[in-house]
Design a protein around this motif. Structure first.
Motif, PDB file in Angstrom:
ATOM      1  N   PHE A   1       0.808  -1.180  -0.072  1.00  0.00           N
ATOM      2  CA  PHE A   1       0.163   0.051  -0.030  1.00  0.00           C
ATOM      3  C   PHE A   1       0.661   1.275   0.104  1.00  0.00           C
ATOM      4  O   PHE A   1       1.975   1.216   0.854  1.00  0.00           O
ATOM      5  CB  PHE A   1      -0.737  -0.005   1.260  1.00  0.00           C
ATOM      6  N   GLY A   2       0.477   2.190  -0.888  1.00  0.00           N
ATOM      7  CA  GLY A   2       1.217   3.505  -0.940  1.00  0.00           C
ATOM      8  C   GLY A   2       0.973   4.322   0.195  1.00  0.00           C
ATOM      9  O   GLY A   2       1.370   4.259   1.521  1.00  0.00           O
ATOM     10  N   ALA A   3      -0.086   5.156   0.081  1.00  0.00           N
ATOM     11  CA  ALA A   3      -0.534   6.311   0.994  1.00  0.00           C
ATOM     12  C   ALA A   3      -1.890   6.656   0.499  1.00  0.00           C
ATOM     13  O   ALA A   3      -1.981   6.754  -0.469  1.00  0.00           O
ATOM     14  CB  ALA A   3       0.256   7.403   1.400  1.00  0.00           C
ATOM     15  N   ILE A   4      -2.905   7.306   1.611  1.00  0.00           N
ATOM     16  CA  ILE A   4      -3.809   7.733   0.994  1.00  0.00           C
ATOM     17  C   ILE A   4      -4.077   9.134   1.610  1.00  0.00           C
ATOM     18  O   ILE A   4      -3.206   9.585   2.686  1.00  0.00           O
ATOM     19  CB  ILE A   4      -5.103   7.045   1.260  1.00  0.00           C
ATOM     20  N   THR A   5      -4.868   9.986   0.982  1.00  0.00           N
ATOM     21  CA  THR A   5      -5.139  11.297   1.574  1.00  0.00           C
ATOM     22  C   THR A   5      -6.418  11.188   2.485  1.00  0.00           C
ATOM     23  O   THR A   5      -7.559  10.601   1.925  1.00  0.00           O
ATOM     24  CB  THR A   5      -5.248  12.235   0.637  1.00  0.00           C
ATOM     25  N   SER A   6      -6.509  11.690   3.678  1.00  0.00           N
ATOM     26  CA  SER A   6      -7.599  11.955   4.263  1.00  0.00           C
ATOM     27  C   SER A   6      -7.943  13.240   4.767  1.00  0.00           C
ATOM     28  O   SER A   6      -6.956  13.930   5.108  1.00  0.00           O
ATOM     29  CB  SER A   6      -7.700  10.948   5.753  1.00  0.00           C
ATOM     30  N   LYS A   7      -9.220  13.458   4.810  1.00  0.00           N
ATOM     31  CA  LYS A   7      -9.635  15.002   5.369  1.00  0.00           C
ATOM     32  C   LYS A   7     -10.452  14.882   6.331  1.00  0.00           C
ATOM     33  O   LYS A   7     -11.310  13.930   6.350  1.00  0.00           O
ATOM     34  CB  LYS A   7      -9.986  15.760   3.957  1.00  0.00           C
ATOM     35  N   SER A   8     -10.974  16.165   6.856  1.00  0.00           N
ATOM     36  CA  SER A   8     -11.947  16.033   7.950  1.00  0.00           C
ATOM     37  C   SER A   8     -13.286  15.926   7.402  1.00  0.00           C
ATOM     38  O   SER A   8     -13.592  16.165   6.239  1.00  0.00           O
ATOM     39  CB  SER A   8     -12.016  17.636   8.788  1.00  0.00           C
ATOM     40  N   LYS A   9     -14.276  15.713   8.114  1.00  0.00           N
ATOM     41  CA  LYS A   9     -15.763  15.380   7.789  1.00  0.00           C
ATOM     42  C   LYS A   9     -16.081  16.589   6.691  1.00  0.00           C
ATOM     43  O   LYS A   9     -16.716  16.633   5.779  1.00  0.00           O
ATOM     44  CB  LYS A   9     -16.457  15.356   8.971  1.00  0.00           C
ATOM     45  N   GLU A  10     -15.967  17.900   7.168  1.00  0.00           N
ATOM     46  CA  GLU A  10     -16.369  18.875   6.670  1.00  0.00           C
ATOM     47  C   GLU A  10     -15.588  19.156   5.103  1.00  0.00           C
ATOM     48  O   GLU A  10     -16.327  19.287   4.149  1.00  0.00           O
ATOM     49  CB  GLU A  10     -15.984  20.393   7.430  1.00  0.00           C
ATOM     50  N   ASP A  11     -14.494  18.930   5.161  1.00  0.00           N
ATOM     51  CA  ASP A  11     -13.739  19.146   3.981  1.00  0.00           C
ATOM     52  C   ASP A  11     -13.965  18.084   2.959  1.00  0.00           C
ATOM     53  O   ASP A  11     -14.228  18.306   1.655  1.00  0.00           O
ATOM     54  CB  ASP A  11     -12.195  19.230   4.294  1.00  0.00           C
ATOM     55  N   SER A  12     -14.176  16.678   3.677  1.00  0.00           N
ATOM     56  CA  SER A  12     -14.492  15.721   2.670  1.00  0.00           C
ATOM     57  C   SER A  12     -15.773  15.751   1.972  1.00  0.00           C
ATOM     58  O   SER A  12     -16.091  15.630   0.572  1.00  0.00           O
ATOM     59  CB  SER A  12     -14.796  14.389   3.684  1.00  0.00           C
ATOM     60  N   GLU A  13     -16.689  16.351   2.725  1.00  0.00           N
ATOM     61  CA  GLU A  13     -18.107  16.440   2.016  1.00  0.00           C
ATOM     62  C   GLU A  13     -18.115  17.752   0.979  1.00  0.00           C
ATOM     63  O   GLU A  13     -18.716  17.690  -0.012  1.00  0.00           O
ATOM     64  CB  GLU A  13     -19.308  17.069   3.170  1.00  0.00           C
TER      65      GLU A  13
ATOM     66  N   GLY B   1     -26.210  10.398   2.141  1.00  0.00           N
ATOM     67  CA  GLY B   1     -25.694   9.522   2.975  1.00  0.00           C
ATOM     68  C   GLY B   1     -24.297   9.103   2.882  1.00  0.00           C
ATOM     69  O   GLY B   1     -23.791   8.007   3.649  1.00  0.00           O
ATOM     70  N   TYR B   2     -23.465   9.507   1.939  1.00  0.00           N
ATOM     71  CA  TYR B   2     -22.284   9.202   2.081  1.00  0.00           C
ATOM     72  C   TYR B   2     -21.579   9.724   2.977  1.00  0.00           C
ATOM     73  O   TYR B   2     -21.624  11.297   3.332  1.00  0.00           O
ATOM     74  CB  TYR B   2     -21.450   9.399   0.686  1.00  0.00           C
ATOM     75  N   SER B   3     -20.351   9.205   3.519  1.00  0.00           N
ATOM     76  CA  SER B   3     -19.724   9.657   4.671  1.00  0.00           C
ATOM     77  C   SER B   3     -18.316   9.097   4.695  1.00  0.00           C
ATOM     78  O   SER B   3     -18.010   8.122   4.325  1.00  0.00           O
ATOM     79  CB  SER B   3     -20.138   9.733   6.217  1.00  0.00           C
ATOM     80  N   TYR B   4     -17.402  10.179   4.692  1.00  0.00           N
ATOM     81  CA  TYR B   4     -15.929   9.607   4.548  1.00  0.00           C
ATOM     82  C   TYR B   4     -15.477   8.882   5.581  1.00  0.00           C
ATOM     83  O   TYR B   4     -15.670   9.255   6.845  1.00  0.00           O
ATOM     84  CB  TYR B   4     -15.045  10.807   4.165  1.00  0.00           C
ATOM     85  N   TYR B   5     -14.692   7.883   5.228  1.00  0.00           N
ATOM     86  CA  TYR B   5     -13.856   7.115   6.525  1.00  0.00           C
ATOM     87  C   TYR B   5     -12.568   6.578   5.838  1.00  0.00           C
ATOM     88  O   TYR B   5     -12.532   6.051   4.823  1.00  0.00           O
ATOM     89  CB  TYR B   5     -14.794   6.045   7.083  1.00  0.00           C
ATOM     90  N   SER B   6     -11.324   6.877   6.662  1.00  0.00           N
ATOM     91  CA  SER B   6     -10.126   6.519   6.135  1.00  0.00           C
ATOM     92  C   SER B   6     -10.021   5.016   5.607  1.00  0.00           C
ATOM     93  O   SER B   6     -10.261   4.050   6.357  1.00  0.00           O
ATOM     94  CB  SER B   6      -9.157   6.681   7.006  1.00  0.00           C
ATOM     95  N   PRO B   7      -9.761   4.890   4.492  1.00  0.00           N
ATOM     96  CA  PRO B   7      -9.919   3.344   3.944  1.00  0.00           C
ATOM     97  C   PRO B   7      -8.615   2.668   4.490  1.00  0.00           C
ATOM     98  O   PRO B   7      -9.077   1.288   4.645  1.00  0.00           O
ATOM     99  CB  PRO B   7      -9.406   3.592   2.353  1.00  0.00           C
ATOM    100  N   ILE B   8      -7.643   3.136   4.782  1.00  0.00           N
ATOM    101  CA  ILE B   8      -6.560   2.328   5.604  1.00  0.00           C
ATOM    102  C   ILE B   8      -7.037   2.080   6.794  1.00  0.00           C
ATOM    103  O   ILE B   8      -6.813   0.745   7.214  1.00  0.00           O
ATOM    104  CB  ILE B   8      -5.089   3.178   5.655  1.00  0.00           C
ATOM    105  N   VAL B   9      -7.765   2.738   7.674  1.00  0.00           N
ATOM    106  CA  VAL B   9      -8.278   2.423   9.120  1.00  0.00           C
ATOM    107  C   VAL B   9      -9.488   1.411   8.796  1.00  0.00           C
ATOM    108  O   VAL B   9      -9.396   0.354   9.309  1.00  0.00           O
ATOM    109  CB  VAL B   9      -8.895   3.578   9.698  1.00  0.00           C
ATOM    110  N   LYS B  10     -10.082   1.573   7.673  1.00  0.00           N
ATOM    111  CA  LYS B  10     -11.321   0.474   7.511  1.00  0.00           C
ATOM    112  C   LYS B  10     -10.577  -0.794   6.976  1.00  0.00           C
ATOM    113  O   LYS B  10     -11.191  -1.774   7.463  1.00  0.00           O
ATOM    114  CB  LYS B  10     -12.033   1.164   6.316  1.00  0.00           C
ATOM    115  N   LEU B  11      -9.527  -1.013   6.091  1.00  0.00           N
ATOM    116  CA  LEU B  11      -8.847  -2.040   5.955  1.00  0.00           C
ATOM    117  C   LEU B  11      -8.515  -2.903   7.037  1.00  0.00           C
ATOM    118  O   LEU B  11      -8.442  -4.025   7.111  1.00  0.00           O
ATOM    119  CB  LEU B  11      -7.808  -1.877   4.972  1.00  0.00           C
TER     120      LEU B  11
END
Ligand code: NAI
Ligand code: MG
Length: 373
Positions: A68-80, A91-101
């Protein structure tokens, strides 16, 4: 058929730059593997409302491990704000994919070696060689969070004597993140740390916690560590509070061998330890579970350097070494580490972070040249 099936998830930003460096080295090592690329990261959040599409989880389930390389994560407000307008308010809400994996594949152990390779001008000292074991699926990163605080939850929490002073605060003015630590989670990470100490001949394991304040979660970690140490004669358990640990790591980092921490403390401690051995450009990591593992440099996507092939690939190349260990390719792993050590020591080809002007790929090429020696 190739001996190993490896999923390749470059992700975002410099994740892609350092993945290209990893490929150069893997090709030269002639690892008997099939590499299958997958989608993960910010562009898939923006376009699909999911930074970890289901097809990617499926891909991982059909491979032996993942780089895995790296991912960009942003706050809830910025993601939306950045979500495709057609997907907004659905109803989509961002959740860090690496944390999810880490959670989806139960990769309970995050192992982060921090070793001072000789000749690295950024070493804080040359005799540092420690490994951080970070619990990877629970703790404050469990993802159980509320804002505003739901009524029914306040009704339960209000029974706690220390909650009283918050009961007059409006619910929409309270945010809550839960630090969930299970006995199994605590025992697993502590056992992994002790097993590693035993196998690598190290004589002490340091629990980094704060049980004097976090009496229940920290207390559980402490209780389980004191129980498990009795199974490892010859290995000592040291108990240090997280705040004091930050001070000791700057004062006497050479005194520590294996650190074990819950999720948040491990995240913080491992960046501190990375800087002791040259910074994030030298910090590899392995997310290991019972049936699967994902290997990634500790650093993130460093957006300001995206696509410039400027950043240091050593963290990624040391991550490849951890992957080779996991795959049982100890001969290749040994050769790779020797080549990395030689390039660092010679110091002719260096990226900007250690005072050089070589590119990410030039460093990878130099490592491959040394593989052949
Ligand atoms: P970062 O690790 O991306 O970068 C911090 C700084 O460290 C960079 O600006 C750069 O100066 C230096 N650096 C990092 N990697 C380097 C390398 N290989 N060589 C030389 N210098 C290097 O952390 P930051 O800026 O806090 O986060 C950027 C993005 O990455 C955020 O969106 C964050 O959420 C994400 N992130 C992702 C992680 C992951 O994929 N597991 C881990 C940490 C952050
Ligand atoms: Mg981190």
């Amino acid at each position: 058929m190739a001996r190993h099936r490896i999923a390749i998830l470059p992700g975002d930003g410099i994740g892609r730059d350092v993945m290209d460096a990893a490929k150069i080295v893997l090709d030269k090592l002639k690892l008997d593997a099939e590499y299958i690329p997958g989608d993960v990261g910010w562009e898939f959040w923006k376009s699909e409302g999911n930074a970890l599409p289901e097809r990617t989880s499926k891909l991982l389930r059909n491979t032996d491990c993942c780089l895995f390389g790296a991912i960009t994560s942003k706050s809830k407000e910025d993601s939306e704000k950045e979500l495709n307008p057609e997907l907004k308010d659905k109803g989509y809400s961002y959740y860090s994919p690496i944390v999810k994996l880490r959670q989806e594949f139960n990769l309970h152990t995050n192992m982060r070696p921090c070793k001072a390779y000789k000749g690295n001008p950024l070493n804080f000292r040359d005799d540092i060689d420690l490994v951080v074991f970070r619990e990877n699926t629970e703790g404050l990163y469990s993802g159980v969070e509320y804002y505003p605080l739901p009524d029914e939850l306040m009704a339960v929490l209000a029974k706690h004597p220390r909650m009283k002073r918050f009961t007059t605060v409006p619910l929409e003015d309270i945010a809550l993140s839960c630090r969930i630590i299970t006995r199994t989670g605590a025992r697993t990470i502590i056992r992994q740390a002790f097993e590693y100490a035993r196998k690598s001949g190290r004589k002490n394991v340091t629990l980094v916690e704060k049980p004097n304040v976090l009496r229940e979660t920290g207390g559980l970690m402490l209780h389980e560590a004191r129980d498990i140490v009795s199974e490892y004669p010859g290995i000592e358990l040291q108990e240090v509070n997280i705040d004091a640990m930050c001070m000791w790591l700057v004062k006497n980092p050479q005194d520590y061998q294996v650190l074990v921490c819950a999720n948040l403390f491990g995240d913080i401690t491992s960046d501190l330890c990375a800087q002791l051995v040259g910074g994030l450009g030298f910090a590899p990591s392995a997310n290991i579970g019972n049936n699967y593992a994902i290997f990634e440099p500790t650093h993130g996507s460093a957006p300001k350097y995206t696509g410039q092939y400027k950043v240091n690939p050593m963290a990624m190349l040391l991550t490849v070494k951890l992957m080779l260990d996991y795959l049982g390719e100890s001969e290749l792993s040994g050769r790779l580490e020797e080549a990395i050590a030689r390039v660092i020591k010679e110091g002719k080809i260096r990226t900007y972070d250690i005072g050089g002007n070589a590119s990410t790929l030039e460093v990878a090429e130099e490592v491959t040249r040394n593989l052949a020696l």
